[in-house]
Motif scaffolding. Structure first.
Motif, PDB file in Angstrom:
ATOM      1  N   ILE A   1      -2.713   7.245   4.975  1.00  9.88           N
ATOM      2  CA  ILE A   1      -1.266   7.426   4.898  1.00  9.88           C
ATOM      3  C   ILE A   1      -0.574   6.686   6.032  1.00  9.88           C
ATOM      4  N   ARG A   2      -1.123   6.787   7.224  1.00  7.43           N
ATOM      5  CA  ARG A   2      -0.520   6.115   8.383  1.00  7.43           C
ATOM      6  C   ARG A   2      -0.536   4.590   8.226  1.00  7.43           C
ATOM      7  N   ALA A   3      -1.528   4.072   7.513  1.00  7.32           N
ATOM      8  CA  ALA A   3      -1.634   2.627   7.317  1.00  7.32           C
ATOM      9  C   ALA A   3      -0.775   2.128   6.165  1.00  7.32           C
ATOM     10  N   ALA A   4      -0.233   3.038   5.353  1.00  5.26           N
ATOM     11  CA  ALA A   4       0.500   2.648   4.148  1.00  5.26           C
ATOM     12  C   ALA A   4       1.895   2.133   4.474  1.00  5.26           C
TER      13      ALA A   4
ATOM     14  N   ARG B   1       6.604  11.947  10.221  1.00  6.13           N
ATOM     15  CA  ARG B   1       6.104  11.053  11.264  1.00  6.13           C
ATOM     16  C   ARG B   1       4.768  10.419  10.889  1.00  6.13           C
ATOM     17  N   TRP B   2       4.193  10.830   9.760  1.00  7.98           N
ATOM     18  CA  TRP B   2       2.923  10.239   9.326  1.00  7.98           C
ATOM     19  C   TRP B   2       3.113   8.822   8.799  1.00  7.98           C
ATOM     20  N   SER B   3       4.319   8.493   8.367  1.00  8.59           N
ATOM     21  CA  SER B   3       4.530   7.232   7.646  1.00  8.59           C
ATOM     22  C   SER B   3       5.734   6.477   8.192  1.00  8.59           C
ATOM     23  N   ARG B   4       5.662   5.167   8.103  1.00  7.79           N
ATOM     24  CA  ARG B   4       6.798   4.328   8.476  1.00  7.79           C
ATOM     25  C   ARG B   4       7.902   4.426   7.435  1.00  7.79           C
ATOM     26  N   ARG B   5       7.570   4.900   6.230  1.00 11.79           N
ATOM     27  CA  ARG B   5       8.546   4.988   5.151  1.00 11.79           C
ATOM     28  C   ARG B   5       8.276   6.256   4.322  1.00 11.79           C
ATOM     29  N   PRO B   6       8.676   7.435   4.803  1.00 12.69           N
ATOM     30  CA  PRO B   6       8.454   8.663   4.039  1.00 12.69           C
ATOM     31  C   PRO B   6       9.510   8.827   2.946  1.00 12.69           C
ATOM     32  N   CYS B   7       9.077   9.177   1.756  1.00  9.46           N
ATOM     33  CA  CYS B   7       9.978   9.347   0.613  1.00  9.46           C
ATOM     34  C   CYS B   7       9.658  10.665  -0.076  1.00  9.46           C
TER      35      CYS B   7
ATOM     36  N   LEU C   1       0.854  -1.186   0.000  1.00  9.71           N
ATOM     37  CA  LEU C   1       0.000   0.000   0.000  1.00  9.71           C
ATOM     38  C   LEU C   1       0.888   1.234   0.000  1.00  9.71           C
ATOM     39  N   ILE C   2       0.783   2.063  -1.051  1.00 14.13           N
ATOM     40  CA  ILE C   2       1.613   3.254  -1.218  1.00 14.13           C
ATOM     41  C   ILE C   2       0.707   4.479  -1.272  1.00 14.13           C
ATOM     42  N   ALA C   3       0.972   5.464  -0.420  1.00 17.26           N
ATOM     43  CA  ALA C   3       0.209   6.711  -0.409  1.00 17.26           C
ATOM     44  C   ALA C   3       1.027   7.807  -1.082  1.00 17.26           C
ATOM     45  N   ILE C   4       0.380   8.585  -1.933  1.00 19.12           N
ATOM     46  CA  ILE C   4       1.032   9.696  -2.642  1.00 19.12           C
ATOM     47  C   ILE C   4       0.317  10.977  -2.265  1.00 19.12           C
ATOM     48  N   CYS C   5       1.066  12.007  -1.851  1.00 19.43           N
ATOM     49  CA  CYS C   5       0.421  13.229  -1.371  1.00 19.43           C
ATOM     50  C   CYS C   5       1.347  14.425  -1.528  1.00 19.43           C
ATOM     51  N   SER C   6       0.841  15.604  -1.180  1.00 22.05           N
ATOM     52  CA  SER C   6       1.634  16.834  -1.171  1.00 22.05           C
ATOM     53  C   SER C   6       1.268  17.634   0.067  1.00 22.05           C
TER      54      SER C   6
END
Length: 263
Positions: A138-141, A167-173, A2-7
């Motif tokens: 996003i947090r679940a992604a 801090r929203w994600s386990r893997r922020p890119c 599960l990948i979340a994309i945002c701005s």
């Protein structure tokens, strides 16, 4: 997966990149794009899709059933001209926020679909703030792709929120889109690796909407090639992270994956 994309500011092309990643996904998984922008979606009008199935119906079915099912997300998908599966969001922000709030209130059909070994779910979360109903997704992604234009005025805004957003994600890119400052300069100033720099490619974006010809199709366009490399990088990154022990709580595991990407 599960990948979340945002701005964090403006509209740097989150929807276009999400579709491009789905169209050029490099792994064996079947991609499904979900439009979860609280401001309202673009896919219905951009591709002249039917009003249903959609995110609204998905949210309603989740509420009625109480428990999400592994194939529930796929049942609410439509197909783009190139065969990509998409679950479009409603055009209006009020309806979109209501649907996202329902999806966030119980077991997520997006997370359950993303746990399948044969599926990757790519979620267009639009512009996000701490009050966004898309934040639960996003947090679940497994990873969050944070997009920004490499322009001083936009990067200054991103810099103010970046520490919190990581801090929203386990893997922020971090991903740059369009013309502006070089990636190396941005990475140095913000002290964050840049996973990719996606070019501004009008013809490539048109091809993703089914309006391009063979010469500027997704596989040949600069946008398509960049999306394929980014898809490879994020997939590799998630798989490598899953194979290691998870980082301690509060740590950010943000790295640039290099090498071996498809052309």
């Amino acid at each position: 997966m599960l990948i979340a994309i945002c701005s964090l500011k403006g509209s740097p092309g989150v929807t276009t990149l999400t579709v491009a990643l789905g169209a050029r996904w490099t792994g064996p998984e079947i991609p499904i794009v979900v439009e979860a922008d609280p401001a309202g979606g673009d896919l219905l009008t951009r591709f002249r899709l039917n009003a249903a199935p959609s995110v609204v119906g998905l949210a309603a079915s989740t509420r009625v059933r109480g428990n999400a099912e592994p194939d529930q997300l796929a049942r609410h998908a439509q197909f783009l001209p190139g065969g990509l599966r998409v679950v479009p969001g409603p055009v209006g922000s009020e309806q979109s926020r209501a649907a996202l709030s329902l999806l966030a209130s119980g077991p997520s059909p997006l997370r359950i679909a993303g746990d399948r070994v044969d599926t990757v779910v790519l979620v267009d979360c639009g512009r996000v703030d701490p009050d966004s109903p898309a934040l639960a997704l996003i947090r679940a992604a497994d990873a969050m792709l944070l997009l920004a234009r490499p322009r001083d005025e936009e990067l200054a805004h991103v810099a103010l929120k970046l520490e919190s957003a990581q801090r929203w994600s386990r893997r922020p890119c971090f991903v740059l889109t369009g013309p502006g400052s070089p990636a190396a300069r941005v990475a140095g100033e913000l002290r964050i690796p840049v996973m990719a720099h996606i070019p501004h490619d009008v013809k490539g974006a048109e091809a993703l909407c089914g309006r391009g010809g063979i010469r500027n199709g997704p596989s040949r366009s600069p946008l398509g090639r960049a999306a394929a490399k980014l898809a490879f990088s994020i997939r590799t990154s998630v798989i490598q992270t899953a194979s290691r022990l998870a980082p301690q709580s509060g740590e950010s595991d943000l790295r640039l994956v290099q090498g071996g990407a498809p052309s």
